[in-house]
Write an enzyme that holds these catalytic residues in place. Structure first.
Site, PDB file in Angstrom:
ATOM      1  N   GLY A 232       0.835  -1.196   0.000  1.00 37.90           N
ATOM      2  CA  GLY A 232       0.000   0.000   0.000  1.00 37.90           C
ATOM      3  C   GLY A 232       0.866   1.241   0.000  1.00 37.90           C
ATOM      4  O   GLY A 232       2.083   1.166   0.191  1.00 37.90           O
ATOM      5  N   PRO A 233       0.276   2.398  -0.217  1.00 36.38           N
ATOM      6  CA  PRO A 233       1.050   3.639  -0.256  1.00 36.38           C
ATOM      7  C   PRO A 233       1.640   3.970   1.117  1.00 36.38           C
ATOM      8  O   PRO A 233       1.217   3.428   2.149  1.00 36.38           O
ATOM      9  CB  PRO A 233       0.010   4.684  -0.684  1.00 36.38           C
ATOM     10  CG  PRO A 233      -1.311   4.104  -0.289  1.00 36.38           C
ATOM     11  CD  PRO A 233      -1.165   2.628  -0.437  1.00 36.38           C
ATOM     12  N   SER A 234       2.611   4.888   1.140  1.00 39.30           N
ATOM     13  CA  SER A 234       3.213   5.336   2.399  1.00 39.30           C
ATOM     14  C   SER A 234       2.138   5.946   3.287  1.00 39.30           C
ATOM     15  O   SER A 234       1.248   6.655   2.812  1.00 39.30           O
ATOM     16  CB  SER A 234       4.312   6.367   2.130  1.00 39.30           C
ATOM     17  OG  SER A 234       5.363   5.785   1.381  1.00 39.30           O
TER      18      SER A 234
ATOM     19  N   GLY B 238      -0.211   2.552   7.194  1.00 37.05           N
ATOM     20  CA  GLY B 238      -0.248   1.872   8.495  1.00 37.05           C
ATOM     21  C   GLY B 238       0.402   0.508   8.484  1.00 37.05           C
ATOM     22  O   GLY B 238       0.181  -0.290   9.403  1.00 37.05           O
TER      23      GLY B 238
ATOM     24  N   GLU C 177      10.366  -4.037   4.702  1.00 39.73           N
ATOM     25  CA  GLU C 177      11.148  -3.576   3.546  1.00 39.73           C
ATOM     26  C   GLU C 177      12.521  -4.258   3.527  1.00 39.73           C
ATOM     27  O   GLU C 177      13.555  -3.595   3.401  1.00 39.73           O
ATOM     28  CB  GLU C 177      11.303  -2.060   3.579  1.00 39.73           C
ATOM     29  CG  GLU C 177      10.043  -1.301   3.243  1.00 39.73           C
ATOM     30  CD  GLU C 177       9.617  -1.529   1.787  1.00 39.73           C
ATOM     31  OE1 GLU C 177      10.484  -1.659   0.910  1.00 39.73           O
ATOM     32  OE2 GLU C 177       8.418  -1.604   1.548  1.00 39.73           O
TER      33      GLU C 177
END
Length: 575
Positions: free
Chosen positions: A368-370, A373, A497
């Site tokens: 999901g985008p930054s 959560g 990450e």
């Protein structure tokens, strides 16, 4: 913090060392007593000289008093200094033990440099409290009372003159002491702030260099140092006023006693030897008065330090509990159910009813985008923070009911910035599992493709990797962090990450590693690069603090617009 609480904490530090404190105090008092006898012995020498008697005995007695006083005083000083070091040591152990058990939420809002200042400079002040404060104040008080008694025996009139001057100046000192206490507290806060500013610069040292920001940061540190200096000067100002008051008291008393005493000698009411002895006792008052003022000043500094130490000890700490019990080896399943979380009452909601399930075994990815959560999921699983609502379970058991040691023993966590600690490569690898055998280490090194690194390093596993692993590349640090987590044999492996700093070849190899590990345990991966998770068993898509879709790579490409958009930007759409 109430004054009485500060005193109670100060006494708590003193209690384990009370025997050494008592011994040092007794030795100091004996030394003070020997010094107290010297003016009286000097009177005996003068009287013997006037009477034309032999001076051998009186001079030997005076010499013996000097030697005994010096020797016993030195022994007392050593005992007290040794005890002071013990106080500092125990205070630092206690404070560091408390710091490392603080909740992550508390440490996140504190400044590391200020914490270091509390462990180093603030605890050091406690030594001065006991060596230059409590005992010297007692010794000085004994000297003061003893000198006053001897002066009273010699001449009551001169004593009254001396006491009048001392009471006048003592009142002035009493008015100054609260200002010294406030100034000391402000000075120690300023030193802590300077440490925090300097720590900020050193933590980003390469960024400062690369940005050409040296002069700006030097100016920032200079400003903090100037504030610390100004606060220290304020302490010095008020301490000087107290000190000069003691000196002035002695000088005024000397002038008054010399004038009145001289008149009494001229009238025959007082012997010259008694006046000389009285003046010697008057000079003996200078040292104990100075020690009393110095001791009170040190007590003010110590109480200020105790308040700062106490602030840390009053922060909420984690209940780690006893040793780790058997937590099993089977892969763990995780369920988030209507989880609501924010990092503070004044902060926005990060999780707004998050719900998803991760079956035991296999690999699940969070994408999901930054700001969606994703990393907060790991933060909550490790219980660095507690959710405000909803439940999180591992193997059907609410994580708030797990002992923290057991919970964290079941998890392997690889952070996004992959921290590596100063020390050897071996120490970093076995950091989370210190009893790991050599075979297991090399098996994990092979899994994470680190054998070439070990072969290349001059001392192999015993090579120092430098502060924050500066001797390793970003990708090597990341693989070391993964190897460290794998050596713990976790039931749930959390990778935040994990491939962000790897090249394409090592990324492909690590994907193979993760796939192999996922056959033995549950792997939960946060990924911005979708190429690393296209083969995941399930992918959870998050947006705006919610879960919007769950499925495989192919299912999400067909059913979810956001996932398809993310795949398109990374050229992962099928042609």
């Amino acid at each position: 913090m109430p004054e009485t609480a500060s005193w109670h904490l100060l006494l708590a530090y003193m209690r384990p060392h009370r025997r050494a404190l008592l011994l040092g105090g007794v030795l100091s008092l004996v030394g003070s007593f020997a010094g107290l006898a010297m003016p009286l012995l000097a009177k005996v020498v003068i009287d013997a000289f006037d009477d034309h008697r032999s001076l051998v005995g009186p001079v030997l007695g005076l010499t013996a008093a000097v030697l005994v006083g010096a020797g016993v005083g030195a022994a007392g000083r050593y005992v007290l200094e040794r005890m002071g070091e013990g106080v500092v040591f125990s205070a630092r152990r206690r404070l560091v033990g408390r710091m490392l058990r603080l909740r992550v939420s508390e440490v996140d809002r504190l400044k590391p440099g200020d914490l270091l200042s509390r462990v180093t400079s603030d605890t050091t002040l406690l030594r001065a409290v006991f060596t230059e404060g409590v005992v010297e104040m007692v010794g000085a008080l004994f000297m003061l009372v003893g000198a006053v008694v001897m002066m009273a025996i010699m001449d009551g009139v001169l004593l009254l003159i001396t006491l009048a001057v001392l009471i006048l100046v003592g009142s002035l000192v009493g008015l100054v002491m609260p200002r010294i206490r406030r100034a000391s507290m402000q000075a120690q806060v300023a030193v802590g702030e300077m440490g925090a500013v300097l720590d900020r610069v050193l933590q980003a040292f390469r960024t400062v260099k690369a940005s050409g920001a040296e002069e700006r940061e030097i100016a920032t540190v200079d400003e903090a140092a100037r504030e610390a200096r100004d606060r220290g000067v304020a302490v010095a100002w008020w301490t000087s006023i107290a000190g000069i008051s003691a000196w002035m008291a002695a000088q005024l008393a000397f002038v008054a006693v010399l004038g009145v005493g001289g008149a009494r000698v001229a009238s025959g009411a007082l012997e010259v030897s008694s006046l000389i002895a009285f003046l010697l006792y008057l000079f003996y008052l200078v040292a104990p008065i100075g020690q009393l003022i110095q001791g009170v000043t040190q007590m003010q500094n110590g109480l200020a330090a105790v308040r700062r130490i106490r602030e840390i000890e009053e922060l909420p700490a984690e209940e780690i509990g006893g040793g780790i019990r058997e937590v099993g080896a089977a892969p763990a399943g995780v369920i988030f159910e209507n989880v609501v979380f924010r990092y503070g009452d004044d902060r926005p909601v990060v999780h707004d009813g998050v719900s998803f399930e991760i079956p035991a075994g296999g690999m699940t990815a969070l994408v999901g985008p930054s700001g969606a959560g994703k990393s907060t999921v790991f933060t909550l699983l490790e219980r660095f923070y507690e959710q405000q609502a909803g439940t999180i379970t591992i193997d059907g058991r609410d994580i708030r009911r797990w002992p923290l040691a057991d919970l964290r023993a079941a998890l392997g966590y690889v952070e996004q910035d992959a921290p590596v600690l100063d020390g050897t490569l071996r120490e970093n690898l076995v950091f989370a599992a210190p009893g790991t055998g050599e075979d297991d280490i090399w098996r994990v090194l092979s899994l994470t493709r680190l054998e070439d690194l070990v072969a290349r390093l001059p001392e192999g596993l015993e090579t120092q990797v430098g502060h924050r692993g500066v001797m390793l590349s970003g990708g090597e640090r990341q693989r070391v962090a993964i190897a460290r987590a794998l050596l713990r044999s976790p039931r749930l492996l959390l990778l935040d990450e994990a491939t962000s700093q790897l090249d394409a070849v090592n990324e492909m190899r690590l994907r193979e590693v993760v796939a192999e590990v996922a056959g033995e345990t549950t792997v939960l991966v946060i990924a911005h690069r979708l190429s690393t998770v296209t083969n995941a068993d399930r992918i959870v898509v998050m947006e705006g603090g919610r879960v919007r879709a769950v499925g495989t790579h192919g299912e999400l490409l067909a059913d979810d617009d956001l996932y398809r958009e993310l795949a398109a930007t990374q050229f992962l759409l099928p042609t």
